[in-house]
Design an enzyme around this catalytic site. Sequence first.
Site, PDB file in Angstrom:
ATOM      1  CE  LYS A 179      -2.810   2.813   3.096  1.00 27.95           C
ATOM      2  NZ  LYS A 179      -3.655   2.955   4.271  1.00 27.95           N
ATOM      3  CD  GLU A 224      -5.123   8.706  10.730  1.00 32.40           C
ATOM      4  OE1 GLU A 224      -5.494   9.184   9.646  1.00 32.40           O
ATOM      5  OE2 GLU A 224      -4.645   7.570  10.853  1.00 32.40           O
TER       6      GLU A 224
HETATM    7  C1  LIG Z   1      -3.684  11.125   3.613  1.00 34.07           C
HETATM    8  C2  LIG Z   1      -4.855  11.608   4.033  1.00 34.07           C
HETATM    9  O1  LIG Z   1      -5.755  10.868   4.735  1.00 34.07           O
HETATM   10  C3  LIG Z   1      -5.429   9.558   5.168  1.00 34.07           C
HETATM   11  C4  LIG Z   1      -5.826   8.558   4.175  1.00 34.07           C
HETATM   12  C5  LIG Z   1      -7.062   7.948   4.241  1.00 34.07           C
HETATM   13  C6  LIG Z   1      -7.497   6.999   3.138  1.00 34.07           C
HETATM   14  O2  LIG Z   1      -6.755   6.819   2.178  1.00 34.07           O
HETATM   15  O3  LIG Z   1      -8.592   6.442   3.202  1.00 34.07           O
HETATM   16  C7  LIG Z   1      -7.922   8.190   5.312  1.00 34.07           C
HETATM   17  C8  LIG Z   1      -7.526   8.962   6.342  1.00 34.07           C
HETATM   18  C9  LIG Z   1      -6.132   9.382   6.493  1.00 34.07           C
HETATM   19  O4  LIG Z   1      -5.431   8.420   7.217  1.00 34.07           O
HETATM   20  C10 LIG Z   1      -5.255  13.020   3.819  1.00 34.07           C
HETATM   21  O5  LIG Z   1      -6.310  13.424   4.298  1.00 34.07           O
HETATM   22  O6  LIG Z   1      -4.493  13.768   3.192  1.00 34.07           O
END
Ligand SMILES: C=C(O[C@@H]1C=C(C(=O)O)C=C[C@H]1O)C(=O)O
Length: 421
Positions: A179, A224
Amino acid sequence: MPSAAPALVARTALLPRPDDLVALLPDDVAATDLVTWLRDGDGLVGWGRATSVTTSGPDRFAQADRWWHEVCAQSVVRDAVQLPGTGPVAFGSFSFADESAYGATLVVPSVVVGRRGGTSWVTTIRTGATLPQQPTVEPHPAPAAPAKPTLRTGALDREQWKSAVAKAVSRIQGGDVDKVVLARDVIAECDGPVDLRWLLTRLAGGYANTWTFAVDGLVGASPEMLVRREKGLVTSRVLAGTIRRTRDDEHDLALAAKLARSSKDLEEHEYAVRSVADALAPHCRSINVPESPFVLHLPNVMHLATDVAGVLTDESSSLRLAESLHPSAAVCGTPTPAAARVIGELEEMDRGRYAGPVGWMDASGDGEWAIALRCGALDRENPSAVRIFAGCGIVSGSDPAAELAESEAKLLPMRHALGDD
Ligand SMILES: C=C(O[C@@H]1C=C(C(=O)O)C=C[C@H]1O)C(=O)O
């Protein structure tokens, strides 16, 4: 090496409960000297700079932590409140990448006002020998609304970013990495200097269940929580797996149910939870990882979310715990070194402090560090510009157009706060 740690004197006293912490931020202090940490109306705001330190490179966390430890060891503190966040407090933001030109800063404001449940306080901090007087704490006139900003392409335009996503998918399918989180930046250009107090009012009002932060010119509303350390308990909120909201609540509920069953999103989420639980394991016992995630509803998106908790077994400060957890699979990928390499090759930008830890720590080492998401960095050369960021977790089933749309949804909190409705 960071500068020598100064001796501080700090006094914390009870305060009548302020209605709105953001309104207390003065309008005549440079935006980089305003700090904020707010959620559901509670939290901390501060202004001025009693002292600060900047660090960089792979040791930026350890150096900043050591500096803060030394500052606190030689400080004189009168704390009549004794809650997490009372006494001297340092606010920090750290670059995502070790090699970033943006480094890290810990700032100790000269005034911090806090609110937690029914208790409110003010802390005054100075370098020197005499205890400072309590300052007047009162609301300032509301900031004026800005005009709609102009958006400019950052490192990659939309088409280029989609092709970066497509390349990431082939790298995943080729087995280089499981990933990878790819981000993009957009420059918002306003018609006058950006008013940080306006941004914070909008973010805290529109995204009350996120952590609205401002530290050293980095501002945003992150959903987060990388790590919270409070009286021996360590918690972390992991997000990964996202769906955009529509304006139809019933349809959103159906989408939430779909998200909770989506094998692509559950797989992406599992990587992120594992990376957090593994990083906490050396520092904690009795780690609790719920079996399945819940769906966190935000105004712009919904996320799969898991709250991990554990009991601290060593002396690590909240900042050192944040260092152990950074970068989690939620913002980098898995395995971490390979994902970081792919990010370096495909994003074509320095993320700066986006996706790095941002938060605060008190003299006991307790504190809260979020991942700096849904945020923007004020441009130090151009006071009218903000560089805003969004990223998406890419796995083998990712579709570039859908990821682009997800990144657009993640840019919305900052775009709306900047007056782009
Ligand atoms: C990287 C980001 O978000 C992250 C990526 C996510 C996802 O891919 O589903 C969800 C929340 C965060 O951990 C961002 O908001 O820039």
